[in-house]
Design an enzyme around this catalytic site. Structure first.
Site, PDB file in Angstrom:
ATOM      1  CG  ASP A  12      -1.845   1.211   1.291  1.00 15.27           C
ATOM      2  OD1 ASP A  12      -2.278   1.668   0.215  1.00 15.27           O
ATOM      3  OD2 ASP A  12      -2.123   1.702   2.389  1.00 15.27           O
ATOM      4  CB  SER A  13       0.152   4.764  -0.780  1.00 15.89           C
ATOM      5  OG  SER A  13      -1.000   4.935   0.023  1.00 15.89           O
ATOM      6  CE1 TYR A  44       2.753   5.001  -3.331  1.00 17.35           C
ATOM      7  CE2 TYR A  44       1.496   3.192  -4.274  1.00 17.35           C
ATOM      8  CZ  TYR A  44       2.652   3.658  -3.688  1.00 17.35           C
ATOM      9  OH  TYR A  44       3.704   2.806  -3.468  1.00 17.35           O
ATOM     10  CB  CYS A  75      -3.146   0.876  -2.488  1.00 15.84           C
ATOM     11  SG  CYS A  75      -3.086   2.608  -2.985  1.00 15.84           S
ATOM     12  CG  ASN A  76      -9.589   1.671  -2.657  1.00 16.63           C
ATOM     13  OD1 ASN A  76     -10.576   1.116  -3.100  1.00 16.63           O
ATOM     14  ND2 ASN A  76      -9.256   1.611  -1.379  1.00 16.63           N
ATOM     15  CB  THR A  77      -4.671   5.349  -5.465  1.00 13.99           C
ATOM     16  OG1 THR A  77      -5.566   6.172  -4.710  1.00 13.99           O
ATOM     17  CG2 THR A  77      -4.030   6.185  -6.552  1.00 13.99           C
ATOM     18  CB  CYS A 185      -8.807   5.564   0.762  1.00 21.89           C
ATOM     19  SG  CYS A 185      -7.095   5.688   1.344  1.00 21.89           S
ATOM     20  CB  THR A 186      -6.798   0.334   2.227  1.00 21.57           C
ATOM     21  OG1 THR A 186      -5.557   0.941   1.809  1.00 21.57           O
ATOM     22  CG2 THR A 186      -7.361  -0.494   1.083  1.00 21.57           C
ATOM     23  CG  HIS A 187      -4.502   5.260   4.570  1.00 19.93           C
ATOM     24  ND1 HIS A 187      -4.037   4.763   3.375  1.00 19.93           N
ATOM     25  CD2 HIS A 187      -3.399   5.596   5.290  1.00 19.93           C
ATOM     26  CE1 HIS A 187      -2.722   4.808   3.359  1.00 19.93           C
ATOM     27  NE2 HIS A 187      -2.303   5.308   4.514  1.00 19.93           N
TER      28      HIS A 187
END
Length: 263
Positions: A12-13, A44, A75-77, A185-187
């Site tokens: 992930d970012s 990202y 990471c979605n992006t 977003c995974t955050h």
């Protein structure tokens, strides 16, 4: 039964993809894992597609050198901008993360749903393709969560700044009469308690964690990659910035190690 002890790879970012990692290792307790937190390059979502793809290549090749048998792009992006490229370039199976629009669209009563995501996700062609099939029947209100990832990466998850920023994004969505909020977003799953305080209990908050874990199990099963042993799984999480924030989210144990490393 074929037993494959090689680890599942995640990247992930930053630290947010651990929300996905937790779901996967919970469903698959025998599986070893390696997680990359590319916090040095977070977020990202504000980068160009070319930059995102290059970062994904770097992360993927790190995980392949660690003999990962499957890679979760947590990471979605990264998924919406690079997953097709990665699948063409590498032979290892990839699991991607996309905003869970479908369950929101199928359950909405007001025919209006909100999506909180990064600019990189919302402006991607894959997101547009996925969301367009639902726009005929429902209204999708998109909000770019600019600054949220940075605050989480800086250890300000429960800060006053976070509360102010969340209210500024969520209040307009509530005025649109949404009854479902998709976290793109995974955050963002780490923000659910604070989001719930703002939106109340009538809004369905949806993230992709459980669905990704089920898909990971399905792909491992399909390709006979499951680790059927009952040994205690080992997990290594790498981060290219300070370990402090990652340690706040992950319990470091004898079998779960957090390592600060340049990559």
């Amino acid at each position: 039964m074929i037993i494959n002890k090689h680890p599942i790879g995640f990247f992930d970012s930053g630290v947010g993809g651990t929300s996905i990692w937790k779901e996967v290792i919970s469903l698959l307790p025998n599986e070893n894992s390696i997680y990359l937190s590319d916090s040095k390059n977070a977020p990202y979502g504000e980068k160009s597609k070319t930059q995102i793809i290059n970062l994904c290549i770097k992360n993927t090749e790190f995980l392949l050198k660690e003999n990962c048998k499957l890679i979760v792009v947590a990471c979605n992006t990264a998924t919406t901008n690079a997953i097709d490229f990665l699948r063409e370039k590498y032979s290892v199976p990839f699991i991607g993360i996309e905003p869970a629009i479908k369950p929101a669209a199928l359950t909405t009563k007001t025919n209006t749903i909100g999506i909180l995501a990064t600019k990189g996700t919302l402006h991607s062609s894959l997101f547009e393709k996925t969301s367009s099939s639902f726009r005929k029947n429902i209204y999708i209100e998109e909000i770019v969560g600019k600054g949220l990832v940075e605050l989480i990466e800086d250890g300000k998850l429960h800060s006053k700044e976070m509360t102010i920023l969340l209210k500024s994004y969520l209040t307009p969505l509530l005025k649109k009469n949404i009854d479902a909020l998709v976290l793109g977003c995974t955050h963002y799953p780490y923000l659910i308690p604070q989001i719930r305080e703002i939106v109340g209990n009538k809004i369905n908050i949806i993230d992709s964690g459980e669905a990704v874990a089920r898909q990971t199990k399905a792909i491992l099963t399909k390709f006979q990659l499951l680790n059927a042993t009952e040994n205690i799984a080992k997990h290594t999480l790498y981060i290219n910035k300070s370990k402090v924030v990652l340690k706040q989210l992950i319990l470091e144990t004898e079998h779960t190690k957090i390592i600060q490393k340049k990559f």
